[in-house]
Design a protein around this motif. Structure first.
Motif, PDB file in Angstrom:
ATOM      1  N   SER A  91       0.822  -1.214   0.000  1.00 50.01           N
ATOM      2  CA  SER A  91       0.000   0.000   0.000  1.00 50.01           C
ATOM      3  C   SER A  91       0.853   1.261   0.000  1.00 50.01           C
ATOM      4  O   SER A  91       0.448   2.285  -0.550  1.00 50.01           O
ATOM      5  CB  SER A  91      -0.936   0.005   1.209  1.00 50.01           C
ATOM      6  N   ASP A 143      -2.494  -5.475   0.700  1.00 46.28           N
ATOM      7  CA  ASP A 143      -1.187  -5.639   1.331  1.00 46.28           C
ATOM      8  C   ASP A 143      -0.937  -7.119   1.571  1.00 46.28           C
ATOM      9  O   ASP A 143      -1.869  -7.881   1.872  1.00 46.28           O
ATOM     10  CB  ASP A 143      -1.147  -4.908   2.681  1.00 46.28           C
ATOM     11  N   ASP A 158      -8.073  -2.989   6.748  1.00 49.09           N
ATOM     12  CA  ASP A 158      -7.507  -2.061   5.766  1.00 49.09           C
ATOM     13  C   ASP A 158      -6.464  -2.754   4.897  1.00 49.09           C
ATOM     14  O   ASP A 158      -6.370  -2.509   3.685  1.00 49.09           O
ATOM     15  CB  ASP A 158      -6.883  -0.854   6.463  1.00 49.09           C
ATOM     16  N   ASP A 163      -6.651  -3.148   0.777  1.00 52.10           N
ATOM     17  CA  ASP A 163      -5.658  -2.549  -0.113  1.00 52.10           C
ATOM     18  C   ASP A 163      -4.661  -3.558  -0.676  1.00 52.10           C
ATOM     19  O   ASP A 163      -3.638  -3.172  -1.250  1.00 52.10           O
ATOM     20  CB  ASP A 163      -4.900  -1.447   0.632  1.00 52.10           C
ATOM     21  N   LYS A 214      -1.299   4.360  -1.516  1.00 56.56           N
ATOM     22  CA  LYS A 214      -2.715   4.212  -1.189  1.00 56.56           C
ATOM     23  C   LYS A 214      -3.092   4.844   0.147  1.00 56.56           C
ATOM     24  O   LYS A 214      -4.254   4.797   0.538  1.00 56.56           O
ATOM     25  CB  LYS A 214      -3.084   2.720  -1.167  1.00 56.56           C
ATOM     26  N   ARG A 233      -0.823  -2.286  10.003  1.00 63.51           N
ATOM     27  CA  ARG A 233      -2.095  -1.712   9.573  1.00 63.51           C
ATOM     28  C   ARG A 233      -3.233  -2.478  10.234  1.00 63.51           C
ATOM     29  O   ARG A 233      -3.061  -3.628  10.649  1.00 63.51           O
ATOM     30  CB  ARG A 233      -2.255  -1.806   8.052  1.00 63.51           C
TER      31      ARG A 233
END
Length: 726
Positions: free
Chosen positions: A114, A295, A289, A293, A119, A285
Motif C-alpha cells: 500500500s 497488502d 484495511d 488494499d 494508497k 495496519r
C-alpha cells in the motif's frame, strides 16, 4: 478455542512489511534462513568497534577494564547519503543509528504494497521506534567536554600549564567538531524523526525508551494509534546500532555478560548474555484495511500486554510477577488462552537469574489462565472469569514470590491436568530465543522476536534455538507445558485453526511486554514463502556446448549482483528439457556453485557428446531427451526414523498438509501421530532411544510410513509427475 464472535475483529493488526539489519543478515530472506540453519553470529569484537588492548583484562576487578570481548555485530552495507537527502558533510555529525535506520525504513516501506502504490494519506502515517540509552555520537561528544578535568589532572601531576594546554588541545581535536548538526545528530528521538522527515510521513513520530523492551513498547504504542484510528499505517520497531565499550562496561557491572563469551538461553551451561546490534522495523495496519488494499500479510497481532514490576529488590532485577501480568494482559486482549499458544519467543537473555525468572513468569501466567475463560465483554471489563462465573483475580499470595522452589512446579498450585502423561506428551509449547544466534540486540531485541515469530507462523515451522546442551535443571521444564526446541521442525496443526505464538521482551526498570500473534488465514494476500532448501538446483539448456557454457557463465557473472536463490529459480524457469545439451547442478551456496560449475564444464568439454553424472553435484545430459516409464516405490516398515520427511514438510506446504489432516485422526491413548514422528527434542540418550522405540512399534510405524508416503505422493502429484507403475 478462540471465540471470534465475541471479540471486535477491527482491533486485529496486520504485519504488512518488514525491513531489518541484524548480525549476519541484510535482508529478510537471509535472516530467516540463518535462523533455520542455526547459524551463529557471535564473534570476537572487530577492530572497527574497539580495541581489546585498550579495554580488556581478565582481572575484572578493575573498574576501567572488561572481561567479555565477544558480541554480535551488524554487517557493513553500502550507504549513499545523497539517496536520503543528506549532504556527505553531515555524516560526521550524524549518529550511525540514524543513518542505518533510514536504510532499514526504506526496505520496510519497499516491502509494503500500500505504501509502494501510494494508497495511504501521508498525514496518517506514523513512525514509532524503540531506542534507548546514549547514542555512540552522544557518548563521543560527552567525552569532548571533559577538557577541564584533563587539564586539572595534568597540572596536579606537575605538567606545566602551557604543556598541559597543548596536550589537552591535541586530545580535544580527536573528537568531532561541535556544529549545528551535532545536537540533532545524536538524539534518540531523531531516529524516528529523520525517517518521517525523509519519507514525508506526517503522522506522529517519536521514540520509546523502555530499555531492552523498547521495540515492543513502540509496537504497543503503534497498535494503540491504529486501534484509536489516529493513524492508518505505523512504521514500528527498534534500533540499536552500536556495541560500544560503554555498553560492555554497563552490562558487565550488573553481572549480565557471559564469562564464556556466549549466549545460551535456558541452557544448563548458560552463564550470561552477549551484546548484539540490530535494527528491525515492521509496518502495521488494521487487518481490514490491509485486506482491502491488497497488502501482503505476514501475521496478525491479536493483542499486546504490558506491565511494570512494581516494588522489587532491585531496579534492574527481573520479576516473574510483573512478567506474568504482561503475559496475562496480552491474552486477555487477544481473546484466547495461553494454553492455545504453541510457540513462545522468549526474552531469553542467557543469564541464569533472568531466564529462570522468565520461565517462572510463564508458569505463573499459564497457571492463572488455565482454568479461566473470557467473558463476552472481557475487553471492556479487563477481567477474567472462571468456568464457575466467579472472578478469577490475581491473588496477592500467588504473586508475592518471584522464585519457585524446586519441586513446586509439580505442586497443586501449578497443576496442568497432565496426570498420566509422559513428559513429551505434556509439553506442548516450544520455547526459544533468537539471542542464541545474534546476541542481545537491546532496543531491537523484541522486534527481532516478532519478525522471527511472524515468519514461523507464515511458514508453519518451529524454528530452532541453538547452544542448548540440556535445559537448566532448576526449571524442571519436563514438568511444565513448555519445551526447548533445538531443531527446525514442521509445525503440524489442525486445519482451519490458526497457529498462535507469543513474544516477550523486558527492560530494566521493570518494563514488561508480551505480544500475542497468530497465523493469517484470511482471503487476503500472503507473502511468497522464503525457500529453506538445504541446497539449490540450477538448470541449464542450450543447442550446443558453447551455448551451455554461455548460460553457466551468465549465472556466474550475476552471482555478485543478485541473490543466489533467485538465480536458481530463474534458471529453472528458463530451462528447456527438449534442448540437446542439458546440465543440472546441485549446490548449497554461491561459492559451492562456482566450484561445481567450473568442474562440470571442465569434464563436459572433454567429451561433450557423452552424458555424465556426479552424484549430489551435477548431471549432464546430451542428445534427445527420451521419455521413460516411471515407477513409484514406497518404503515399508523398518524404514521409519525420527523426523522423517521433516525437510519436505517444511519446504512444501502441500506435503505438510497431509500431516495437518492427521491431527483429527483418532490415535492411541489420545496421542497424535505427528507427536511420534516429529517429537519434542530430547537431550538425554535414554530419552532419544525411547522416542525411537515408540516409533518402531507397529501401531505407530505403519500409519507413520503411510502418512509419509502420502505426503511425498502429494508433492509428486503437484509437480506433475505421474507413475506408469506404482
Amino acid at each position: 478455542m478462540q471465540n471470534q464472535n465475541k471479540r471486535d475483529p477491527s482491533i486485529d493488526i496486520a504485519i504488512v512489511g518488514i525491513g531489518l539489519l541484524y548480525p549476519g543478515a541484510k535482508d529478510l530472506m537471509t535472516f530467516w534462513r540463518n535462523i533455520l540453519e542455526g547459524r551463529d553470529f557471535i564473534t570476537e569484537t572487530p577492530s572497527t568497534h574497539w580495541s581489546m588492548a585498550d579495554y580488556h583484562e581478565k582481572n575484572t576487578r578493575r573498574e576501567d577494564k572488561i572481561h567479555c570481548t565477544r558480541g554480535a555485530f551488524i554487517p557493513e552495507i553500502d550507504f549513499d547519503p545523497v539517496e536520503f537527502g543528506l549532504p556527505p558533510r553531515l555524516l560526521q555529525s550524524t549518529d550511525v543509528v540514524q543513518l542505518l535506520s533510514l536504510h532499514v525504513a526504506k526496505e520496510a516501506i519497499r516491502d509494503t504494497v500500500s505504501l509502494s502504490h501510494e494508497k495511504i494519506n501521508r498525514d496518517r502515517i506514523s513512525v514509532i521506534l524503540g531506542s534507548s540509552g546514549p547514542t555512540q555520537l552522544a557518548t563521543h561528544m560527552g567525552a569532548k567536554i571533559q577538557k577541564p578535568v584533563w587539564l586539572n589532572v595534568m597540572k596536579q601531576n606537575g605538567i606545566p600549564e602551557n604543556k598541559a594546554e597543548e596536550i589537552c588541545e591535541t586530545i580535544f581535536q580527536q573528537y568531532n567538531a561541535w556544529d549545528e548538526d551535532i545536537f540533532p545528530g545524536y538524539l534518540n528521538n531523531i531516529v524516528a524523526g529523520r525517517i518521517a522527515n525523509r519519507f514525508d510521513f506526517r503522522g506522529m513520530n517519536c521514540t520509546v525508551d523502555a530499555a531492552c523492551g523498547s521495540s515492543l513498547g513502540a509496537i504497543h504504542m503503534a497498535i494503540q494509534e491504529l486501534i484509536l484510528r489516529k493513524s492508518d499505517l505505523v512504521l514500528a520497531g527498534g534500533a540499536d546500532a552500536s556495541n560500544m565499550p560503554a555498553s560492555f562496561f554497563s552490562f558487565e557491572r550488573t553481572h549480565a555478560l557471559s564469562i564464556a563469551g556466549d549466549c545460551r538461553p535456558f541452557s544448563a551451561d548458560g552463564d550470561g548474555t552477549v551484546l548484539g546490534e540490530g535494527i528491525g522495523m515492521i509496518t502495521l495496519r488494521r487487518l481490514e484495511d490491509a485486506e482491502r488494499d491488497s497488502d501482503k500479510i505476514y501475521a496478525v497481532i491479536k493483542g499486546v500486554g504490558c506491565s511494570s514490576d512494581g516494588r522489587s529488590n532491585s531496579i534492574y532485577g527481573p520479576s516473574s510477577r510483573g512478567q506474568s501480568i504482561a503475559i496475562r494482559n496480552a491474552y486477555e486482549a487477544a481473546g484466547y488462552s495461553l494454553k492455545e499458544v504453541e510457540l513462545i519467543e522468549a526474552h531469553g537473555t542467557g543469564t541464569q537469574a533472568g531466564d529462570r525468572v522468565e520461565f517462572q513468569g510463564l508458569i505463573k501466567a499459564y497457571g492463572m489462565l488455565d482454568s479461566c475463560k473470557l467473558k463476552s465483554d472481557a475487553l471492556n471489563s479487563g477481567k477474567l472469569e472462571s468456568s464457575e462465573s466467579k472472578p478469577c483475580e490475581l491473588k496477592a499470595d500467588e504473586l508475592e514470590s518471584d522464585a519457585l522452589k524446586p519441586g513446586e512446579l509439580n505442586s497443586d498450585k501449578y497443576k496442568y491436568e497432565t496426570d498420566g502423561l509422559k513428559p513429551d506428551d505434556r509439553q506442548c509449547c516450544a520455547l526459544g530465543s533468537v539471542k542464541s544466534q545474534i546476541g542481545h540486540t537491546k532496543s531491537a531485541a523484541g522486534v527481532a522476536g516478532v519478525i522471527k515469530s511472524a515468519l514461523a507462523l507464515h511458514h508453519n515451522i518451529f524454528p530452532p534455538m541453538i547452544k542448548v546442551s540440556r535445559p537448566h535443571p532448576d526449571m524442571e521444564i519436563e514438568m511444565s507445558p513448555f519445551y526447548l526446541n533445538t531443531v527446525s521442525r514442521p509445525w503440524i496443526h489442525q486445519i482451519g485453526d490458526p497457529r498462535k505464538a507469543g513474544v516477550s521482551s523486558f527492560g530494566f526498570g521493570g518494563s514488561n511486554f508480551h505480544v500475542a500473534m497468530e497465523e493469517y488465514m484470511g482471503n487476503g494476500v500472503k507473502p511468497e514463502k522464503i525457500e529453506n532448501f538445504p541446497t539449490q538446483l540450477l538448470l541449464f539448456s542450450a543447442p550446443d556446448i558453447e551455448g551451455l557454457r554461455c548460460e553457466v557463465d551468465g549465472v556466474l557473472f550475476r552471482l555478485d549482483l543478485e541473490p543466489y536463490t533467485r538465480l536458481a529459480m530463474q534458471s529453472i524457469a528458463h530451462f528447456d528439457h527438449s534442448a540437446p545439451k542439458r546440465l543440472a547442478i546441485l549446490a548449497p551456496d554461491a561459492a559451492n556453485f562456482k566450484a561445481t560449475a567450473g568442474k562440470a564444464m571442465e569434464l563436459i568439454s572433454k567429451n561433450p557428446d557423452k552424458s555424465l553424472s556426479v552424484p549430489d553435484r551435477f548431471h549432464y545430459g546430451t542428445g534427445e531427451n527420451v521419455a521413460r516409464d516411471i515407477a513409484f516405490i514406497f518404503p515399508g516398515q523398518g524404514s521409519q526414523y525420527i523426523n522423517m520427511g521433516s525437510d519436505v514438510s517444511m519446504a512444501f506446504p502441500e506435503a505438510r498438509k497431509v500431516w495437518d489432516r492427521s491431527v483429527d485422526c483418532q490415535c492411541f491413548q489420545g496421542k497424535k501421530l505427528h507427536r511420534v514422528v516429529f517429537p519434542v527434542p530430547a537431550f538425554e540418550d535414554n530419552d532419544k532411544a525411547a522416542r525411537m522405540a515408540e516409533l518402531i512399534e507397529t501401531r505407530w510405524a505403519q500409519p507413520a510410513i503411510g502418512a509419509m508416503s502420502a505426503s511425498l505422493l502429494k508433492l509428486l502429484t503437484l509437480l506433475g509427475i505421474t507413475p506408469n507403475y506404482a
